[in-house]
Design a protein around this motif. Structure first.
Motif, PDB file in Angstrom:
ATOM      1  N   GLU A 163     -11.997  -2.967 -61.384  1.00 54.41           N
ATOM      2  CA  GLU A 163     -13.112  -2.453 -60.586  1.00 54.41           C
ATOM      3  C   GLU A 163     -13.505  -1.016 -60.942  1.00 54.41           C
ATOM      4  OE1 GLU A 163     -10.245  -3.492 -59.442  1.00 54.41           O
ATOM      5  OE2 GLU A 163     -10.520  -5.204 -58.083  1.00 54.41           O
ATOM      6  N   THR A 164     -12.531  -0.210 -61.393  1.00 52.37           N
ATOM      7  CA  THR A 164     -12.775   1.226 -61.556  1.00 52.37           C
ATOM      8  C   THR A 164     -12.486   1.759 -62.946  1.00 52.37           C
ATOM      9  OG1 THR A 164     -10.516   1.700 -60.839  1.00 52.37           O
ATOM     10  CG2 THR A 164     -12.238   1.662 -59.117  1.00 52.37           C
ATOM     11  N   SER A 165     -11.822   0.984 -63.785  1.00 51.74           N
ATOM     12  CA  SER A 165     -11.356   1.432 -65.109  1.00 51.74           C
ATOM     13  C   SER A 165     -10.321   2.554 -65.009  1.00 51.74           C
ATOM     14  CB  SER A 165     -12.520   1.874 -65.996  1.00 51.74           C
ATOM     15  OG  SER A 165     -13.341   0.784 -66.340  1.00 51.74           O
ATOM     16  N   ARG A 166      -9.635   2.649 -63.860  1.00 47.55           N
ATOM     17  CA  ARG A 166      -8.535   3.605 -63.742  1.00 47.55           C
ATOM     18  C   ARG A 166      -7.325   3.119 -64.539  1.00 47.55           C
ATOM     19  NH1 ARG A 166      -9.381   4.551 -57.220  1.00 47.55           N
ATOM     20  NH2 ARG A 166     -10.807   6.345 -57.428  1.00 47.55           N
ATOM     21  N   LEU A 167      -6.605   4.062 -65.157  1.00 46.71           N
ATOM     22  CA  LEU A 167      -5.362   3.697 -65.830  1.00 46.71           C
ATOM     23  C   LEU A 167      -4.339   3.245 -64.793  1.00 46.71           C
ATOM     24  CD1 LEU A 167      -4.764   6.426 -68.572  1.00 46.71           C
ATOM     25  CD2 LEU A 167      -6.269   4.444 -68.607  1.00 46.71           C
ATOM     26  N   ILE A 168      -3.560   2.250 -65.181  1.00 45.88           N
ATOM     27  CA  ILE A 168      -2.542   1.706 -64.289  1.00 45.88           C
ATOM     28  C   ILE A 168      -1.167   2.051 -64.837  1.00 45.88           C
ATOM     29  CG2 ILE A 168      -1.495  -0.402 -63.373  1.00 45.88           C
ATOM     30  CD1 ILE A 168      -4.263  -1.642 -63.314  1.00 45.88           C
ATOM     31  N   ALA A 169      -0.345   2.629 -64.011  1.00 50.04           N
ATOM     32  CA  ALA A 169       1.044   2.900 -64.358  1.00 50.04           C
ATOM     33  C   ALA A 169       1.898   2.596 -63.140  1.00 50.04           C
ATOM     34  CB  ALA A 169       1.228   4.346 -64.787  1.00 50.04           C
ATOM     35  N   GLY A 170       3.007   1.927 -63.350  1.00 54.74           N
ATOM     36  CA  GLY A 170       3.853   1.555 -62.221  1.00 54.74           C
ATOM     37  C   GLY A 170       3.173   0.604 -61.264  1.00 54.74           C
TER      38      GLY A 170
END
Length: 511
Positions: free
Chosen positions: A447-454
């Protein structure tokens, strides 16, 4: 100064789309810093200053860099052509315009500087830094960026617009005399090709087409052999027709995404079938097109596609429009097994059908074939340097083809991380601010193109373009870059506004 600070890592086409989207929002002013070490600011690798022979493979209405304005590039082009007294670039077979890549690069440059000017008028501070970001570290409230081991500042938000990579050197030929590792810009890298030299082009996508067309235009008369493992050439773009999709739309796909966590490939196929049936498309022809791509000889397929430029059947046009538009919304919904199977068995087919070449390019390739100057082969297995100079290329049927030069036009690295960005990505993953995606690039939120970590999206780190290909599938076309830019700008401004509201409450409430 007050306001948010945004660091944009990379200054190619994706950064242009992002900056223009930010300028349209007219939010509270802040600061934006763009880091780009190459001389191709705003143009990236694909749209450098180069010969006008190589063309963008889409029509102007598909190349607008502005959110919500499909005709932005068309208007710019019409003004340029009036000033330059140049009304060319119309394809003789389809009547559509396919402009040179270098002209589109000019459009990107002017769009970027106009957007930066608009941001300055709104009160933004704008900085352009001619250095590569080589490191990044996430703190509680900021992203710390560094260039060459030196701090480049702390930013509220950072967007990775690192672009794609050059071709892979699959056969270990780097440094061999006569080997061209990266053909762009073709006017520079290919100028030393002898007029009568035998040339092998390895790879069969749009880059390979560009190479052949440029060699022909600069007067090359020797033999050209195009070789790849599968021999799948790009399809040929058909004459544009009006289409109004009902099922394969972003709105519909995002509605489905809100209703379910996963979608089987059978479920998605049913949506595709409904769209094709409603439009009166020939379902059997579409099935055959996908199933026969490895069985049909490449030149025969190219002739058939060119002959179908004026076909009234909308099926191929629907797929070519839908995949870039909805790919990033559908791909994350598919099961992991279906994604892996698609990449293994159908990725090259999908890219061939949905990234077609202009009809005029196809016609010239066929003219070269008929003149005995171009041969297209599949089954490439090995390329070796001959002891006496030149190269030998072996195919699966046992044939060995000699060449004086080899030009590399294969796909970029499968991990979707360009060499220039590896140290940055390594720093992010080592610091647990990002995580690699099993299909390449980094994990991103749909939805946002935010990086995902954890397992959690980071509201301060974003990825745009090829870096998100594993997560979102189709990320490099201009319409996709525009859509994702809109998402990113909205996410940044919403997060910043929420933070401002929280700080206002802190001021008003007693300690």
């Amino acid at each position: 100064m007050s306001g948010i600070s945004i660091g944009v890592i990379g200054g190619g086409a994706s950064a242009v789309c992002l900056i223009d989207a930010l300028a349209r929002e007219r939010g509270r002013p802040g600061s934006i810093t763009v880091f780009e070490p190459s001389p191709n600011l705003w143009r990236g690798r694909a749209y450098q200053v180069d010969t006008e022979v190589i063309k963008v493979n889409a029509t102007p209405d598909d190349m607008s860099a502005r959110v919500g304005d499909l005709h932005h590039f068309e208007r710019w082009l019409e003004l340029r052509e009036r000033v330059a007294d140049d009304a060319g670039h119309v394809d003789a077979y389809s009547g559509a315009r396919f402009v040179p890549r270098t002209v589109y690069g000019e459009y990107l440059e002017q769009t970027a500087y106009a957007a930066l000017g608009e941001l300055r008028r709104q009160g933004w501070r704008v900085d352009l830094v001619g250095a590569a970001v080589t490191g990044a570290r996430r703190t509680a409230d900021h992203v710390l960026l560094s260039t060459g081991g030196t701090s480049a500042g702390a930013f509220d938000y950072a967007v990775l617009c690192v672009g794609g990579d050059g071709p892979r050197d699959i056969y270990g030929l780097t440094g061999a005399p006569g080997f061209v590792a990266d053909p762009y810009p073709v006017s520079g890298s290919l100028r030393h090709v002898g007029e009568r030299q035998d040339v092998a082009v390895i790879g069969s996508g749009l880059t390979a087409v560009d190479v052949i067309l440029h060699l022909d235009a600069q007067g090359h008369q020797g033999r050209i052999t195009l070789l790849s493992r599968r021999g799948v050439l790009p399809a040929v773009r058909q004459r544009p027709i009006e289409l109004e999709l009902r099922h394969l739309t972003k709105h519909h796909m995002r509605a489905l995404a809100r209703q379910r966590r996963e979608m089987s490939v059978e479920d998605f196929t049913a949506v595709v079938r409904a769209e094709l049936v409603d439009a009166g498309a020939d379902l059997d022809a579409i099935r055959a097109e996908i199933a026969d791509v490895d069985r049909e000889p490449p030149v025969r397929r190219l002739r058939r596609h060119l002959a179908a430029v004026d076909s009234p059947d909308p099926g191929m046009r629907i797929l070519q429009r839908a995949v870039p538009d909805i790919g990033p919304d559908v791909w994350p919904l598919l099961t992991e097994r279906d994604r892996a199977a698609m990449l293994r068995s159908h990725y090259r087919t999908v890219m061939s059908l949905c990234c077609p070449m202009p009809p005029g390019s196809a016609a010239r390739l066929l003219e070269l074939v008929d003149a005995g100057r171009l041969d297209v082969r599949s089954g490439l297995q090995k390329v070796a340097v001959r002891s006496g100079g030149g190269f030998e290329l072996a195919t699966s049927d046992g044939e060995v083809i000699g060449a004086d030069m080899v030009i590399n036009a294969v796909n970029a690295s499968e991990d979707r991380i360009p060499a220039a960005a590896r140290s940055l990505v390594t720093a992010l993953t080592a610091g647990r601010a990002a995580s690699p995606h099993p299909h390449g690039g980094l994990r991103l939120a749909r939805e946002t193109s935010r990086l995902i970590a954890g397992g959690a999206p980071d509201p301060r780190l974003y990825g745009l373009g090829t870096i998100g290909a594993g997560a979102l599938f189709f990320t490099f076309g201009i319409p996709s870059l525009v859509d994702r830019s809109e998402d990113i700008v909205a996410a940044i401004l919403q997060h910043a506004e929420a933070g401002n509201a929280a700080r206002s409450e802190d001021v008003l409430l007693p300690a």
